[in-house]
Design an enzyme around this catalytic site. Sequence first.
Site, PDB file in Angstrom:
ATOM      1  N   LYS A   1     -90.039  33.875 -40.123  1.00 36.10           N
ATOM      2  CA  LYS A   1     -89.779  32.429 -40.084  1.00 36.10           C
ATOM      3  C   LYS A   1     -88.274  32.208 -40.126  1.00 36.10           C
ATOM      4  CE  LYS A   1     -90.761  29.551 -43.702  1.00 36.10           C
ATOM      5  NZ  LYS A   1     -89.412  29.036 -44.082  1.00 36.10           N
TER       6      LYS A   1
ATOM      7  N   ASP B   1     -87.824  32.666 -48.637  1.00 32.76           N
ATOM      8  CA  ASP B   1     -86.532  32.945 -49.277  1.00 32.76           C
ATOM      9  C   ASP B   1     -86.342  32.068 -50.516  1.00 32.76           C
ATOM     10  OD1 ASP B   1     -86.120  30.556 -48.004  1.00 32.76           O
ATOM     11  OD2 ASP B   1     -84.280  31.161 -46.970  1.00 32.76           O
ATOM     12  N   SER B   2     -87.339  31.237 -50.808  1.00 31.45           N
ATOM     13  CA  SER B   2     -87.357  30.539 -52.097  1.00 31.45           C
ATOM     14  C   SER B   2     -87.419  31.554 -53.243  1.00 31.45           C
ATOM     15  CB  SER B   2     -88.561  29.585 -52.174  1.00 31.45           C
ATOM     16  OG  SER B   2     -89.756  30.261 -51.823  1.00 31.45           O
TER      17      SER B   2
ATOM     18  N   GLU C   1     -91.005  20.416 -43.445  1.00 30.76           N
ATOM     19  CA  GLU C   1     -90.857  20.253 -44.908  1.00 30.76           C
ATOM     20  C   GLU C   1     -90.179  18.935 -45.244  1.00 30.76           C
ATOM     21  OE1 GLU C   1     -88.970  23.505 -46.970  1.00 30.76           O
ATOM     22  OE2 GLU C   1     -88.889  22.386 -48.862  1.00 30.76           O
TER      23      GLU C   1
ATOM     24  N   GLU D   1     -85.146  28.889 -39.957  1.00 26.94           N
ATOM     25  CA  GLU D   1     -84.912  27.445 -40.067  1.00 26.94           C
ATOM     26  C   GLU D   1     -84.080  26.948 -38.887  1.00 26.94           C
ATOM     27  OE1 GLU D   1     -83.355  26.387 -43.930  1.00 26.94           O
ATOM     28  OE2 GLU D   1     -84.966  27.473 -44.959  1.00 26.94           O
TER      29      GLU D   1
ATOM     30  N   ASP E   1     -89.483  35.324 -44.380  1.00 32.83           N
ATOM     31  CA  ASP E   1     -88.338  34.472 -44.043  1.00 32.83           C
ATOM     32  C   ASP E   1     -87.130  35.295 -43.629  1.00 32.83           C
ATOM     33  OD1 ASP E   1     -88.729  31.729 -44.043  1.00 32.83           O
ATOM     34  OD2 ASP E   1     -88.489  31.546 -46.226  1.00 32.83           O
TER      35      ASP E   1
END
Length: 290
Positions: free
Chosen positions: A136, A67-68, A205, A138, A106
């Site tokens: 993925k 999602d960057s 990270e 978070e 993401d």
Amino acid sequence: MSTTFQIDTATSRATPTPAPMKRLTIPAIRRRKVDGATAEPIVMLTAYTARQAQLLDAHCDLLLVGDSLGQVIYGLPSSVPVTLDMMAAHGAAVVRGSWHAAVIVDMPFGSYEASPQQAFESAARIMKDTGCAGVKLEGGVAMAETVAFLSARGIPVMGHIGLTPQAVNVLGGYGARGRSDAESAKIIADAQALAQAGAFAIVVEGVVEPLAIAVTHAVPCPVIGIGGSAQCDGQVLVAEDMLGLFERVPRFVKRYADMATLVSEAAAQYAADVRDRSFPTVDQTYQPKR
Ligand code: KIV
């Protein structure tokens, strides 16, 4: 890996040479860590487009549609505004552009945190729309129930702990995590909760190196570092950072090319050619093989 890929211009697919190979599976990635050790480190890069996937695929075990892309592709201030529609569109493009790597997409902010059921609906949509191998998300202990829920229902989940960019408004910035004993202990507990819940791998990270190593030793599944330690079971970087497309990158990023300068020089040359009317009608400098 000795296999090379050629771009088939008729189909726009990256065709593996000499022989087609099967796409890596999530169980195959998970099995790379045996008795706490990964003999061959896992290579992961982000990809957001089909062409980028074609170029990176042969070299990677995992391609992450991160999602960057919010910041990298859309110029957004953070990943918080990224939507499921964006992830689905870019995820599908990356799956179309790859043959070999397992593609992970993401889950964007707001698409999974409310409940395991919400997460299942979002993850199922991503998997159906893109054909990716897994998702993925978070979060650690707080997301363990959701990871177990998804894993038990056929959705491979990669965790993401330490610096979790979707939580930038709570964390107050993108600084390294785990500098205090309490924060280190919490991040190790996060990793253990995710592994226990069935995560097939975990991204850690932006943590201090001893913590990245401790996390890697604390769980049986592969731990992929970003700004952590070379001792993790694998590494991930944002491809544009690694390629030198941005002047400013996180301190831990090693640049392997200076694409920003290349693009700028090419655009300047093109602009000069147009302005002095020396722009060729047929490209005389670069002839792709047909
Ligand atoms: O969104 C992303 O690109 C990521 C990587 C930096 C791990 O989550």
